[in-house]
Design a protein around this motif. Structure first.
Motif, PDB file in Angstrom:
ATOM      1  N   ILE A 703       0.837  -1.205   0.000  1.00  0.00           N
ATOM      2  CA  ILE A 703       0.000   0.000   0.000  1.00  0.00           C
ATOM      3  C   ILE A 703       0.868   1.250   0.000  1.00  0.00           C
ATOM      4  O   ILE A 703       0.592   2.215  -0.733  1.00  0.00           O
ATOM      5  CB  ILE A 703      -0.945  -0.015   1.222  1.00  0.00           C
ATOM      6  N   CYS A 704       1.937   1.240   0.802  1.00  0.00           N
ATOM      7  CA  CYS A 704       2.835   2.407   0.836  1.00  0.00           C
ATOM      8  C   CYS A 704       3.492   2.641  -0.519  1.00  0.00           C
ATOM      9  O   CYS A 704       3.636   3.791  -0.961  1.00  0.00           O
ATOM     10  CB  CYS A 704       3.903   2.196   1.907  1.00  0.00           C
ATOM     11  N   LEU A 706       2.270   1.816  -3.481  1.00  0.00           N
ATOM     12  CA  LEU A 706       1.246   2.324  -4.397  1.00  0.00           C
ATOM     13  C   LEU A 706       0.900   3.773  -4.091  1.00  0.00           C
ATOM     14  O   LEU A 706       0.731   4.595  -5.011  1.00  0.00           O
ATOM     15  CB  LEU A 706       0.002   1.447  -4.320  1.00  0.00           C
ATOM     16  N   ILE A 707       0.778   4.112  -2.809  1.00  0.00           N
ATOM     17  CA  ILE A 707       0.474   5.494  -2.438  1.00  0.00           C
ATOM     18  C   ILE A 707       1.594   6.425  -2.905  1.00  0.00           C
ATOM     19  O   ILE A 707       1.325   7.522  -3.422  1.00  0.00           O
ATOM     20  CB  ILE A 707       0.275   5.609  -0.910  1.00  0.00           C
ATOM     21  N   THR A 708       2.830   5.986  -2.742  1.00  0.00           N
ATOM     22  CA  THR A 708       3.970   6.796  -3.191  1.00  0.00           C
ATOM     23  C   THR A 708       3.895   7.073  -4.678  1.00  0.00           C
ATOM     24  O   THR A 708       4.099   8.209  -5.134  1.00  0.00           O
ATOM     25  CB  THR A 708       5.292   6.077  -2.866  1.00  0.00           C
ATOM     26  N   GLN A 709       3.566   6.037  -5.447  1.00  0.00           N
ATOM     27  CA  GLN A 709       3.503   6.215  -6.892  1.00  0.00           C
ATOM     28  C   GLN A 709       2.336   7.117  -7.283  1.00  0.00           C
ATOM     29  O   GLN A 709       2.454   7.951  -8.193  1.00  0.00           O
ATOM     30  CB  GLN A 709       3.383   4.857  -7.583  1.00  0.00           C
ATOM     31  N   VAL A 710       1.211   6.975  -6.598  1.00  0.00           N
ATOM     32  CA  VAL A 710       0.056   7.845  -6.870  1.00  0.00           C
ATOM     33  C   VAL A 710       0.414   9.293  -6.570  1.00  0.00           C
ATOM     34  O   VAL A 710       0.109  10.206  -7.365  1.00  0.00           O
ATOM     35  CB  VAL A 710      -1.166   7.385  -6.035  1.00  0.00           C
ATOM     36  N   MET A 711       1.083   9.522  -5.430  1.00  0.00           N
ATOM     37  CA  MET A 711       1.473  10.883  -5.075  1.00  0.00           C
ATOM     38  C   MET A 711       2.478  11.437  -6.083  1.00  0.00           C
ATOM     39  O   MET A 711       2.456  12.634  -6.395  1.00  0.00           O
ATOM     40  CB  MET A 711       2.077  10.890  -3.665  1.00  0.00           C
ATOM     41  N   CYS A 768       5.157  12.401  -0.901  1.00  0.00           N
ATOM     42  CA  CYS A 768       5.777  11.339  -1.694  1.00  0.00           C
ATOM     43  C   CYS A 768       7.113  10.903  -1.069  1.00  0.00           C
ATOM     44  O   CYS A 768       7.390   9.705  -0.947  1.00  0.00           O
ATOM     45  CB  CYS A 768       5.998  11.837  -3.122  1.00  0.00           C
ATOM     46  N   THR A 771       6.357   8.932   2.283  1.00  0.00           N
ATOM     47  CA  THR A 771       5.917   7.548   2.084  1.00  0.00           C
ATOM     48  C   THR A 771       7.038   6.691   1.496  1.00  0.00           C
ATOM     49  O   THR A 771       7.117   5.491   1.772  1.00  0.00           O
ATOM     50  CB  THR A 771       4.689   7.513   1.151  1.00  0.00           C
ATOM     51  N   TYR A 775       8.155   3.332   3.315  1.00  0.00           N
ATOM     52  CA  TYR A 775       8.179   1.972   2.771  1.00  0.00           C
ATOM     53  C   TYR A 775       9.612   1.465   2.605  1.00  0.00           C
ATOM     54  O   TYR A 775       9.855   0.259   2.619  1.00  0.00           O
ATOM     55  CB  TYR A 775       7.382   1.868   1.469  1.00  0.00           C
TER      56      TYR A 775
END
Length: 1290
Positions: A703-704, A706-711, A768, A771, A775
């Protein structure tokens, strides 16, 4: 000076410019490798300018010139200057490519802005104009990608040339230096690896400043930023990140070195333990040993984690550092630009990412590695300025050697005085002797008396201070410790001499090598590196080498140290006295029986001659008597030539281990070929991560990420939205126009001013980065936890496995699992894997966004990416085989250096220096062939991936033009800007996966050790003996057979006897007779058949812990843990200090310990080297006193001349163990003459069992025959002991 070496031209030399740029010249490796296994025969010769001989010739010439110039200048010669003159002119021409590559790369932002400009206004450009912009942009992407590969290759080749030249130069110097000097600089060859490491990033020492200057000019003259603001942006980035990177690298090195020190200490403990695992199991010290390793491991992993975190900080800076530059310059542009153009926004956006690796990654790394290379050069330079061996003597006229003299061989030593280097004391003083042709001189003396120094003086290996030596005739030297060199057995014996079949077979027959060689699959053509030769086999090869040389003079430094008496006697009579009977021989020895047959004996005492004379002249001299231990009083069988020792550590060191290694069910074999065939699958990754965390932790990690990539992409989309809004406001569009829906704009209805927009962008970047760090730390925690658990599991499995594993598996192989593989899993694998994940996620994100923007690209992307996977899978086999070839061919190079250092005297005494240089050059050239093939094949794959991805990039650009009416300018800029990076990202993704798979093999090798065959259970709750068992100590063997595996010979054959309680039993027999196998059977180190009873209880029904704890052992190989003395005496902490001191007092060690710092808490050194072998045995005896067991087994040390301690052990046994049953396993009669009964073992059978006195009365008794071999004084003394003890018992 030019090198005149001519080699068969390689494909690289014959290739045209196009093939060199695209690396098509190495395509044959993949074509051949896809159908058959690649071998060294498939590799090209090294190019003539890369051959070791030419490279070292070039560097050596410059170094000689530099020394002459420095002598004229009166300064110190500089190796750096020599390297510069020899190699740096070659750096210029292909760095022109580097400058051109960087310039074209820096043109990408300008061409990109022109492409975006097509979307900026409502006007529709012509198709020709659009396609022209597309073509220019695509070309600016393709050209640097293609140029980059030859640029990287030739830079690495440049570094390789310097490494090879310096390594060859060091090797040549090694062969000229003294032994003591070499030992101090043995690790210097490793310094040359720094040239290889810096080669890729070295050009960025000047390319990075050029990049920055050109980037500043683009921002000023193309974008329109002012000088001040532009420099401010770069200044902020450099001020923040460069000091941070310097601090990060410093902290990373500190914790890495701390982890390395702890790891080295842990490995020393493991090495000691695995070497003495027999003793550990006998003494039930597994739990204590595990606790020691556990504490060390915790400290090590703490340092590894901190080192990994600081290393990850560098990854974060590299990955996100350009974002700060974007924030600064975009904010400045939005606030200050008078003529706003959205295309200029994406110049800043693209330029920031382009200079990211150059400025934030390569440049700091190049500075660090450059400083490391400077330090390495200084160390090598200091080494090269050391005096050669020939210059060590104060007067070169003191040594005269004529090997081609017409006179008879002769050695004249006149008033010789010698000192070892850096020593003020004379090793030899006033030694004078004349040795004529055909004489045999025995040299004896106590340890440190100067025996070896005398031989070294004859070889000019020790500085001669006074007197002189004159030698006529050729010399052959046999070292005490065998010197075995890389190559076949035959090559080790011939040692560069012409092969004479008749003489060769006569020599190997003389030294009893025929049977051993004939048992090998490849006979004498077997490579020594592939055989685990026993030390006695090495000693025979070492002696055979000298015999084959057919020299005039033979210098023999105790050549029979590692052979049993039977073999020694045979070789002495047939080799030294027979084959060499007409030669001049000088032999040091510790066997007195040989001295009876020499012409004269030189007795040395503290470096001085005490007496020279015949055997009967010197035999009453005390120095002569004290020179020998009575090791000749060992059972001898003149008819036996086989030396199969029944003890596990020796039994499997000869041919037995080869047979066992061939059986897959008996041991784990460290085979590169087997490992290379193991394919990495998803289960291996699952097992690895599951060992480090549960599903919850892994879910949080995903999840971390994916969140990093989204940000990360949200920050990109915010730039697009910000640019679109600014365009609307700058061109005075109405609010409706600015707030209208825009495709793929998640912020299409958000309106903020520049200050707030900057703040939002900073928040996205900050989130970004946060996170990412989160991770990253979580990832390292999971992977290190996996390493911790795997280490614990494997370690517990290893120490609980049967002794057969340690007998059949080399110690180096076991230690590699706990050293190299564990270090790979802790240091390299997490970083490589995490970097690959980051790049792959970013690549997937770019592709997905493009698929959403132009869904029809899916029909192009799928076949193209399928083609990439096909190329990767199709080339996987040859790629791995080339890598394995490089690893395999690296071993001979390392072996050459190591063996040369260890066998330097042997090499020089055989005048084999030139042959060894040639062999070393060949080994390096073979390695370079594989290295060039590996590097070129990687570059070819990169070019292939670039070409495939380039098609996809062109399709995306073309799709943007087709659908431009429905796309915002900001979206096109962001998407296309990231697409420009796609070729490098996909290449990094593929190679990252390949590197991860390669490193994952370490995980497979480690987890293989989790399936070892275990011993019998430590506890058996159904047959637990009483706490007082055994109360008496009666032992009964009934029809006992023992072998260490189903394939190995039987070492105890139908053994039956009964031992009454309190009996003292002496066990006598030659080496390999089966003496120690009795202890092995009692401790169940190997499971015997038949029945063994202790006080009526069958030991086969007991748990191993319950059995072994009730038997005490004083082993023949007493190894102490490198911890405190307290832990070694009382591993389980069961006794107080008073009891410990009392035990030490009984073995007469209390006075010694009280004088040491720390007393009971003193450190015992590596393996207990603070104590002698005898003292270590006394410590084990003290432990036995504390345990108060009813059964004690005492084994005589393998090599100990301390008769005082031996007598002390016997006295302690008689006084403190008189109520115990005691086995004394020995090959010395004086240790067992006062035993109740003597047991004689021969070939695993009990041949005699009675009192010593009774056996001596029997004329056919083997004990009586053994007594006759000792000298007269010793014979009378032993007979008196046996008679007195017999009378006392009566």
């Amino acid at each position: 000076m030019e090198c005149n070496l001519t080699l068969k031209p390689s494909r690289l030399e014959k290739a045209n410019a196009l093939l060199k740029i695209t690396f098509g010249w190495c395509l044959h490796l993949f074509l051949t490798g896809s159908n058959e296994t690649l071998t060294q025969d498939h590799l090209d010769n090294v190019p003539s300018d890369v051959s070791s001989e030419c490279l070292v010739h070039e560097l050596e010439s410059e170094w000689d010139n530099e020394q002459e110039k420095a002598k004229d200048r009166g300064t110190r010669p500089s190796l750096r200057r020599s390297i510069f003159h020899a190699f740096f002119p070659q750096l210029l021409w292909f760095n022109v490519l580097g400058v051109f590559m960087e310039m074209v790369t820096l043109c990408q932002p300008i061409l990109f802005s022109m492409f975006v400009y097509l979307f900026e206004h409502g006007e529709t450009p012509t198709a020709g104009t659009s396609l022209l912009h597309l073509a220019f942009l695509a070309t600016s992407i393709m050209v640097p990608d293609v140029i980059r590969e030859p640029f990287v290759f030739y830079n690495r080749l440049f570094g390789r040339k310097i490494q090879v030249a310096c390594r060859s130069l060091i090797y040549k110097k090694i062969l000229k230096l003294s032994n003591s000097t070499i030992l101090k600089n043995s690790a210097l060859v490793d310094e040359t690896e720094k040239f290889n490491k810096i080669s890729t990033v070295f050009p960025y020492l000047w390319l990075a400043p050029i990049n920055c200057i050109v980037s500043i000019f683009i921002l000023i003259y193309y974008v329109g930023l002012s000088w001040g603001y532009t420099l401010l942006g770069f200044g902020i980035v450099l001020i923040i990140f460069l000091p941070l990177q310097t601090l990060q690298r410093k902290m990373h090195i500190i914790y890495r070195e701390r982890a390395a020190r702890i790891r080295k200490y842990r490995l020393s403990i493991l090495s000691e333990a695995f070497t003495s695992m027999r003793v550990i199991k006998m003494s039930v010290l597994e739990r204590s040993f595990s606790e020691i390793i556990k504490k060390i491991r915790e400290s090590e992993l703490s340092a590894v984690l901190l080192s990994a975190i600081f290393k990850f900080i560098a990854m974060v800076i590299t990955f996100f550092g350009h974002r700060l530059l974007e924030v600064v310059h975009l904010t400045i542009y939005f606030v200050t630009a008078e003529r706003y153009m959205i295309s200029h926004v994406f110049v800043i956006f693209s330029l920031s990412y382009i200079i990211r690796p150059t400025v934030l990654e390569y440049f700091p790394k190049a500075i660090y590695l450059y400083n490391e290379c400077i330090l390495g050069c200084d160390k090598i330079e200091e080494f090269m300025l050391l005096d050669d061996k020939e210059h060590l003597s104060e007067d070169s006229t003191r040594y005269s050697y004529s090997k081609e003299s017409k006179e008879e061989p002769r050695i004249v030593v006149n008033e010789l005085g010698c000192k070892w280097e850096n020593s003020d004391d004379f090793a030899l003083e006033n030694v004078a002797i004349d040795i004529c042709s055909g004489d045999i001189l025995g040299v004896v003396g106590a340890s440190g008396s100067g025996k070896t120094a005398f031989l070294m003086a004859l070889l000019q290996e020790i500085p001669i201070i006074t007197g002189n030596i004159k030698i006529q005739g050729t010399i052959a030297y046999v070292s005490q410790k065998p010197s075995i060199f890389p190559g076949t057995i035959r090559q080790n014996i011939l040692f560069g001499k012409q092969y004479d079949e008749c003489r060769y077979f006569k020599v190997i027959e003389t030294v009893l090598l025929t049977k051993f060689i004939n048992s090998l699959p490849e006979k004498d053509l077997s490579m020594t590196s592939k055989l685990r030769l026993a030390i006695d086999q090495e000693a025979k090869i070492n002696l055979a080498r000298a015999l084959y040389k057919d020299a005039d003079i033979y210098l023999l430094d105790d050549p029979f140290t590692y052979m049993d008496s039977t073999t020694s006697r045979y070789i002495f009579e047939n080799g030294i006295m027979g084959y060499l009977k007409k030669k001049t021989r000088i032999m040091t020895t510790s066997r007195p029986s040989f001295m009876r047959e020499v012409d004269r004996i030189l007795v040395l005492k503290q470096g001085k001659v005490e007496i020279i004379g015949g055997y009967y002249d010197v035999r009453i001299i005390q120095s002569f008597i004290s020179s020998f231990s009575d090791i000749d009083t060992v059972y001898s069988n003149a008819e036996s030539e086989e030396e199969a020792d029944s003890t596990p550590h020796v039994k499997y060191s000869g041919m037995a281990n080869i047979q066992i290694d061939a059986n897959e069910n008996t041991s784990l074999i460290d085979s590169k070929s087997v490992e290379s065939e193991q394919k990495i699958n998803n289960k291996h990754y699952a097992d690895y991560f599951c060992a480090g965390s549960n599903n919850y932790g892994l879910t949080v990690l995903v999840i971390c990420i994916l969140i990093t990539q989204v940000m990360y992409f949200m920050a990109d989309f915010w730039i697009a939205h910000w640019a679109n809004l600014e365009q609307c406001y700058r061109h005075h569009f109405n609010d409706t126009t600015c707030n209208e829906f825009r495709f793929l704009d998640p912020f299409d209805y958000v309106e903020l001013n520049n200050a707030d927009s900057t703040l939002v962008f900073i928040i996205f970047i900050g989130a970004c980065s946060f996170t990412t760090i989160l991770y990253g730390v979580l990832f390292f925690l999971i992977t290190l936890n996996a390493c911790k658990r795997l280490h614990e599991t494997v370690f517990n499995q290893v120490i609980q496995t049967a002794m057969l594993f340690f007998n059949s598996t080399p110690l180096d192989c076991i230690l590699r699992r706990f050293n190299e593989d564990m270090r790979t899993m802790e240091d390299e694998l997490p970083t490589t894997m995490l970097g690959s994940i980051q790049v792959m996620v970013l690549t997937c994100g770019i592709v997905v966004v493009n698929m959403i923007m132009s869904w029809y690209l899916l029909f192009i992307a799928v076949p193209l990416f399928a083609l990439i996977l096909y190329v990767r899978n199709k080339t996987a086999k040859p790629r791995i085989e080339i890598q394995n070839l490089e690893e395999m061919l690296k071993l001979p190079v390392d072996e050459h250096v190591d063996k040369a250092i260890r066998g330097l005297t042997t090499i020089r005494s055989h005048q084999a220096r030139d042959a060894f240089l040639e062999s070393f050059y060949d080994a390096q050239d073979s390695l370079n062939e594989a290295w060039i093939a590996n590097q070129a094949s990687q570059r070819l794959l990169s070019v292939s991936y670039y070409c495939i991805v380039q098609v996809f990039i062109v399709c995306i650009l073309f799709a943007s033009l087709i659908g431009k009416s429905g796309l915002s300018v900001g979206l096109v800029g962001i998407v296309v800007g990231r697409v420009l990076l796609l070729s490098q990202l996909i290449q990094k993704s593929v190679f990252g996966i390949n590197d991860t798979e390669k490193l994952m093999k370490s995980v497979i090798r480690v987890t293989d050790y989790t399936h070892l065959f275990p011993e019998a259970p430590r506890f058996n709750k159904y047959t637990k003996p009483p706490a007082s068992w055994p109360e008496e100590g009666n032992i009964t063997f009934s029809n006992v057979f023992l072998s260490y595996s189903a394939e190995s010979p039987i070492v105890l054959k139908n053994m039956s006897f009964n031992i009454e309680h309190r009996e003292k039993i002496g066990v006598l027999g030659r080496r390999g007779a089966g003496k120690s196998s009795i202890a092995t059977a009692l401790f169940r180190l190997a499971e015997p058949t038949g029945n063994i009873l202790i006080d009526g209880v069958s030991i086969s029904a007991l748990g191993l812990y319950n059995l072994r704890k009730k038997i005490s052992i004083v082993p023949k190989d007493p190894v102490l843990f490198s911890t405190s003395l307290r832990v070694n005496i009382d591993p389980f902490g069961e006794y107080n200090d008073f009891a410990l001191w009392e035990a030490l007092k009984r073995v007469r060690l209390d006075w010694f310990v009280r004088e040491c710092m720390g007393k009971l808490d003193m450190t015992v050194g590596d393996g207990g080297n603070q104590f002698s072998v005898g003292q270590r045995q006394l410590i084990y005896l003290a432990r036995a006193i504390l345990r108060r067991n009813k059964i004690l087994i005492v084994e005589e040390p393998i090599k100990s001349d301390d008769q005082i301690i031996t007598s002390l052990i016997q006295t302690t046994i008689r006084s403190h163990f008189k109520y115990c049953t005691v086995f004394t396993i020995t090959n010395r009669l004086n240790n067992i003459m006062d035993s109740d009964r003597v047991m004689v073992i021969d070939d695993g059978e009990l041949v005699e069992f009675d009192t010593a006195y009774t056996l001596l009365q029997n004329r056919s008794s083997l004990v009586r025959k053994l007594l006759k071999e000792s000298n007269t004084f010793e014979r009378k003394r032993l007979l008196g002991i046996a008679t007195a003890f017999h009378a006392e018992r009566r």
